[in-house]
Design a protein around this motif. Structure first.
Motif, PDB file in Angstrom:
ATOM      1  N   VAL A   1      46.542  46.089  50.973  1.00 40.95           N
ATOM      2  CA  VAL A   1      47.452  45.073  50.434  1.00 40.95           C
ATOM      3  C   VAL A   1      47.075  44.869  48.971  1.00 40.95           C
ATOM      4  CG1 VAL A   1      48.198  42.682  50.563  1.00 40.95           C
ATOM      5  CG2 VAL A   1      47.679  43.939  52.664  1.00 40.95           C
ATOM      6  N   SER A   2      48.055  44.992  48.090  1.00 40.73           N
ATOM      7  CA  SER A   2      47.782  44.905  46.650  1.00 40.73           C
ATOM      8  C   SER A   2      48.165  43.552  46.068  1.00 40.73           C
ATOM      9  CB  SER A   2      48.563  45.986  45.888  1.00 40.73           C
ATOM     10  OG  SER A   2      48.080  47.266  46.168  1.00 40.73           O
ATOM     11  N   SER A   3      47.401  43.139  45.087  1.00 37.40           N
ATOM     12  CA  SER A   3      47.802  42.016  44.247  1.00 37.40           C
ATOM     13  C   SER A   3      47.296  42.290  42.838  1.00 37.40           C
ATOM     14  CB  SER A   3      47.268  40.687  44.788  1.00 37.40           C
ATOM     15  OG  SER A   3      45.856  40.687  44.795  1.00 37.40           O
ATOM     16  N   TYR A   4      47.668  41.421  41.899  1.00 30.96           N
ATOM     17  CA  TYR A   4      47.300  41.609  40.495  1.00 30.96           C
ATOM     18  C   TYR A   4      46.566  40.380  39.984  1.00 30.96           C
ATOM     19  CZ  TYR A   4      50.869  45.302  40.549  1.00 30.96           C
ATOM     20  OH  TYR A   4      51.615  46.428  40.831  1.00 30.96           O
ATOM     21  N   THR A   5      45.786  40.582  38.936  1.00 30.16           N
ATOM     22  CA  THR A   5      45.182  39.448  38.242  1.00 30.16           C
ATOM     23  C   THR A   5      45.251  39.700  36.747  1.00 30.16           C
ATOM     24  OG1 THR A   5      43.251  37.994  38.084  1.00 30.16           O
ATOM     25  CG2 THR A   5      42.807  40.355  38.252  1.00 30.16           C
ATOM     26  N   THR A   6      45.371  38.628  35.979  1.00 21.60           N
ATOM     27  CA  THR A   6      45.381  38.756  34.523  1.00 21.60           C
ATOM     28  C   THR A   6      43.978  39.023  33.998  1.00 21.60           C
ATOM     29  OG1 THR A   6      45.210  36.351  34.386  1.00 21.60           O
ATOM     30  CG2 THR A   6      47.400  37.303  34.176  1.00 21.60           C
ATOM     31  N   THR A   7      42.978  38.351  34.598  1.00 24.49           N
ATOM     32  CA  THR A   7      41.580  38.509  34.192  1.00 24.49           C
ATOM     33  C   THR A   7      40.688  38.386  35.423  1.00 24.49           C
ATOM     34  OG1 THR A   7      41.295  36.131  33.837  1.00 24.49           O
ATOM     35  CG2 THR A   7      41.988  37.430  31.928  1.00 24.49           C
ATOM     36  N   LEU A   8      39.453  38.836  35.302  1.00 25.66           N
ATOM     37  CA  LEU A   8      38.483  38.606  36.376  1.00 25.66           C
ATOM     38  C   LEU A   8      38.186  37.120  36.507  1.00 25.66           C
ATOM     39  CD1 LEU A   8      35.938  41.510  35.710  1.00 25.66           C
ATOM     40  CD2 LEU A   8      37.713  41.405  37.457  1.00 25.66           C
ATOM     41  N   SER A   9      38.144  36.419  35.390  1.00 26.09           N
ATOM     42  CA  SER A   9      37.848  34.981  35.407  1.00 26.09           C
ATOM     43  C   SER A   9      38.840  34.210  36.259  1.00 26.09           C
ATOM     44  CB  SER A   9      37.842  34.424  33.980  1.00 26.09           C
ATOM     45  OG  SER A   9      36.846  35.046  33.205  1.00 26.09           O
ATOM     46  N   ALA A  10      40.101  34.678  36.289  1.00 28.02           N
ATOM     47  CA  ALA A  10      41.126  33.989  37.079  1.00 28.02           C
ATOM     48  C   ALA A  10      40.813  34.044  38.571  1.00 28.02           C
ATOM     49  CB  ALA A  10      42.495  34.599  36.804  1.00 28.02           C
ATOM     50  N   LEU A  11      40.002  35.028  38.982  1.00 23.40           N
ATOM     51  CA  LEU A  11      39.653  35.175  40.398  1.00 23.40           C
ATOM     52  C   LEU A  11      38.411  34.376  40.782  1.00 23.40           C
ATOM     53  CD1 LEU A  11      40.070  39.046  40.759  1.00 23.40           C
ATOM     54  CD2 LEU A  11      41.659  37.294  41.580  1.00 23.40           C
ATOM     55  N   LEU A  12      37.646  33.930  39.798  1.00 28.11           N
ATOM     56  CA  LEU A  12      36.342  33.337  40.105  1.00 28.11           C
ATOM     57  C   LEU A  12      36.439  32.061  40.922  1.00 28.11           C
ATOM     58  CD1 LEU A  12      34.449  33.941  36.737  1.00 28.11           C
ATOM     59  CD2 LEU A  12      34.286  35.230  38.879  1.00 28.11           C
ATOM     60  N   GLY A  13      37.495  31.283  40.687  1.00 26.83           N
ATOM     61  CA  GLY A  13      37.600  30.023  41.416  1.00 26.83           C
ATOM     62  C   GLY A  13      38.411  30.108  42.685  1.00 26.83           C
ATOM     63  N   SER A  14      38.973  31.290  42.983  1.00 24.22           N
ATOM     64  CA  SER A  14      39.909  31.375  44.114  1.00 24.22           C
ATOM     65  C   SER A  14      39.275  31.856  45.407  1.00 24.22           C
ATOM     66  CB  SER A  14      41.066  32.312  43.754  1.00 24.22           C
ATOM     67  OG  SER A  14      40.579  33.618  43.510  1.00 24.22           O
ATOM     68  N   GLY A  15      38.058  32.378  45.337  1.00 23.60           N
ATOM     69  CA  GLY A  15      37.457  32.964  46.530  1.00 23.60           C
ATOM     70  C   GLY A  15      37.237  31.989  47.654  1.00 23.60           C
ATOM     71  N   SER A  16      36.831  30.769  47.309  1.00 19.80           N
ATOM     72  CA  SER A  16      36.498  29.798  48.353  1.00 19.80           C
ATOM     73  C   SER A  16      37.710  29.323  49.119  1.00 19.80           C
ATOM     74  CB  SER A  16      35.796  28.584  47.709  1.00 19.80           C
ATOM     75  OG  SER A  16      36.642  28.006  46.743  1.00 19.80           O
ATOM     76  N   ASN A  17      38.918  29.508  48.546  1.00 15.97           N
ATOM     77  CA  ASN A  17      40.134  29.019  49.210  1.00 15.97           C
ATOM     78  C   ASN A  17      40.846  30.096  50.011  1.00 15.97           C
ATOM     79  OD1 ASN A  17      39.838  26.461  48.083  1.00 15.97           O
ATOM     80  ND2 ASN A  17      40.893  27.061  46.206  1.00 15.97           N
ATOM     81  N   SER A  18      40.251  31.294  50.069  1.00 13.75           N
ATOM     82  CA  SER A  18      40.986  32.408  50.684  1.00 13.75           C
ATOM     83  C   SER A  18      41.122  32.276  52.187  1.00 13.75           C
ATOM     84  CB  SER A  18      40.292  33.724  50.326  1.00 13.75           C
ATOM     85  OG  SER A  18      38.969  33.715  50.801  1.00 13.75           O
TER      86      SER A  18
END
Length: 597
Positions: free
Chosen positions: A415-432
């Protein structure tokens, strides 16, 4: 020149200009004359003078011109030495020093070694933050961004060639973050400093402005006394500014929370971006193309892409633009039904992406891809650069073969998704991982008949009904027709986990912050969304046209409504890369919410 004494502040510039005139003539004798007068210009200018980096730049250019005639390696060494000296003169304007460092790096890469080029690119990356964050107008910064993006891609390619993968990741992240923050006018490092230490930030800004403008004063307006000031006097003032700048920078970096001020984030700070699955950074540079796969283990897997190129990415992008133009004859943002265009360009784009980019990457990271995956398909996040940022990597594959068993695409594997930066992913892991017993609250915004020059979107009625079939009535709000105003929607967004926008989307390429969703009483623009503070939101579903389309001149940070929603606090966004048919939107919504709610 003969009438101007050697100690006069203007004489070095006059000499250098004369040298440029000789050099433009192009003959070997003229280039030798150019070198002679440009050397004089440099020798007459004291170290620390703001003009010296520019004069050394010109001298380096002249040595390069002579190399093109004589092919003497000594000329390359002399050119590199001149660019190096220009870069190290911290009293000069940052943009001049940046250009010198960039030329230094290019010559090292072409004529010396990768390691020497890496050292010079390190200097380039140290100077870039001064250009984009300090003492420049927004317009000036915006003008520099495409060139800076290409330079950072070249620097990352060099780091990859040298085997320094963490540094390549750091530099790519820095480049993407710089452009992204500039375009969306997010808080800059200087803004963050000003919030906590305003006096220090203001002095740093003033000193940076002084350095940026050093040597550019209009002598016609500042009086005879200043005009006749000696070069040595000017140099002393410039040196004082440079020393004070370094002192302030050191002072800021001693402050709590500002240790990395105007520096790239360290790889150790970025590694957790892959906590939910591999993140693939694809660097598209003129030198070469490579993927860097950041695995959940923290390992970086390099994947060379020798059969893909910067030029090929541009060709595929142009193909897709042409196809979109055929599919989107109506107004920008129309999502109304339209006849399909019978064209094989799209399939050929997907085949090329599969064969030259996606398949080689998947083959290399198969083990890492399934490292932490459960029984469902693993998740992969794409972070592409250059023209590749516009292309649908998530749909790459082979379609419509005579033998259906030969059809294959990336969705068969991940399953693919995109991100603008790695930093944008740093805060999202805990909510997955969400608690299945907790209801998601949903704000549905639909516009079946938007007032103004817009076609009707009758499919949005069915789309809203589909969502309400799965959502809890107690946790759902539906704003439609006259209820869906700019004020009402922006006021309700913070109250719901999910927002679903079923309306016209408008992408403004010239002024990205004016990109908007068309509501009942006007446009909900990105610049208004940027003022909202959304802390507990989960998902934005943008069922509108062109919500993930960016500025082709700034592909590093495809500036679009989808990225804007990420920036204001939505950790996940579903958006369209091109126009969507009105009768397709309910089908997609049905599949998404059947699995989500």
């Amino acid at each position: 020149l003969d009438l101007t004494p050697d100690g006069h502040a203007d004489k070095p510039r006059c000499l250098s200009n004369l040298g440029n005139a000789f050099e433009r003539l192009g003959e070997l004798g003229d280039i030798k004359n150019a070198l002679s007068v440009k050397r004089q210009a440099v020798d007459l200018t004291p170290d620390g003078h703001a003009d010296k980096p520019g004069l050394l730049n010109n001298l380096g250019n002249a040595f390069q011109s002579r190399f093109e005639h004589l092919h003497d390696p000594e000329d390359i060494s002399e050119a590199i030495a001149a660019y190096q000296r220009a870069t190290k003169n911290t009293s000069g304007p940052p943009l001049t020093r940046y250009n010198a460092a960039r030329r230094w790096a290019i010559l090292c890469l072409k004529h010396q070694s990768v390691s020497s080029a890496l050292n010079s690119y390190n200097v380039v990356l140290e100077i870039i933050p001064q250009i984009v964050w300090l003492g420049q107008t927004i317009h000036h910064r915006y003008e520099q961004l495409p060139r800076i993006g290409r330079t950072i891609n070249a620097a990352a390619a060099t780091a990859i060639s040298a085997g320094d993968l963490p540094r390549a990741v750091e530099w790519l992240e820095e480049g993407r973050s710089i452009v992204w923050k500039q375009i969306l006018q997010l808080h800059t490092p200087l803004d963050e400093l000003r919030q906590k230490h305003p006096d220090l930030a203001n002095e740093l800004s003033m000193v940076s402005l002084a350095l940026g403008n050093a040597g550019t004063s209009d002598f016609h307006d500042i009086g005879l006394e200043t005009k006749q000031k000696s070069a040595e006097d000017e140099a002393q003032n410039h040196r004082k500014s440079a020393v004070r700048y370094e002192e302030l920078l050191a002072q800021v970096r001693e402050l709590d929370g500002f240790g990395s001020f105007l520096r790239p984030k360290k790889f150790s700070e970025l590694v957790s971006a892959a906590s939910n699955g591999p993140v693939v950074l694809v660097n598209v540079a003129e030198l070469c193309c490579d993927a860097l796969v950041l695995c959940t283990s923290g390992e970086i897997v390099p994947v060379p892409l020798p059969t893909f190129s910067y030029k090929q990415a541009k060709v595929l992008d142009l193909k897709l633009l042409s196809l979109r133009a055929q599919l989107d004859r109506n107004r920008n943002g129309d999502r109304a039904s339209r006849p399909a265009v019978k064209d094989h360009s799209f399939i050929s784009v997907l085949v090329n992406l599969w064969s030259y980019v996606v398949k080689p990457i998947l083959s290399e990271i198969e083990a890492a891809l399934y490292e932490n995956a459960d029984s469902s398909l693993p998740h992969i996040t794409w972070c592409a650069t250059g023209a590749l940022a516009f292309l649908p990597l998530h749909a790459a594959g082979i379609y419509g073969s005579e033998d259906p068993t030969k059809d294959v695409n990336i969705s068969d594997f991940a399953v693919s998704s995109y991100t603008t930066t790695l930093s944008a992913l740093l805060g999202s892991g805990s909510n997955s991982k969400q608690d299945p017993t907790v209801f998601h609250s949903v704000l549905i915004v639909s516009q079946p008949a938007t007032p103004g020059p817009y076609l009707g979107l009758p499919g949005t009625v069915k789309e809203a009904e589909v969502i309400q079939r799965y959502a809890s009535p107690a946790h759902t709000c539906h704003l439609t027709h006259e209820l869906a105003t700019v004020e009402a929607v922006s006021g309700e967004m913070s109250k719901y986990d999910i927002i679903h926008l079923a309306c016209h989307g408008i992408q403004d390429i010239e002024k990205p912050l004016n990109s908007a969703f068309a509501l009942y009483d006007g446009r909900l623009q990105l610049n208004r969304l940027m003022t909202l503070s959304l802390k507990n939101t989960k998902l934005a579903f943008l069922s509108a046209c062109q919500t993930a389309t960016g500025d082709e001149n700034l592909p590093e940070e495809a500036v679009h409504l989808a990225a804007g929603m990420l920036a204001i606090g939505y950790p996940s966004v579903i958006a369209t890369m091109w126009s969507i048919k009105d009768n397709d939107a309910p089908l997609i919504a049905d599949k998404v919410y059947a699995n989500l709610l």
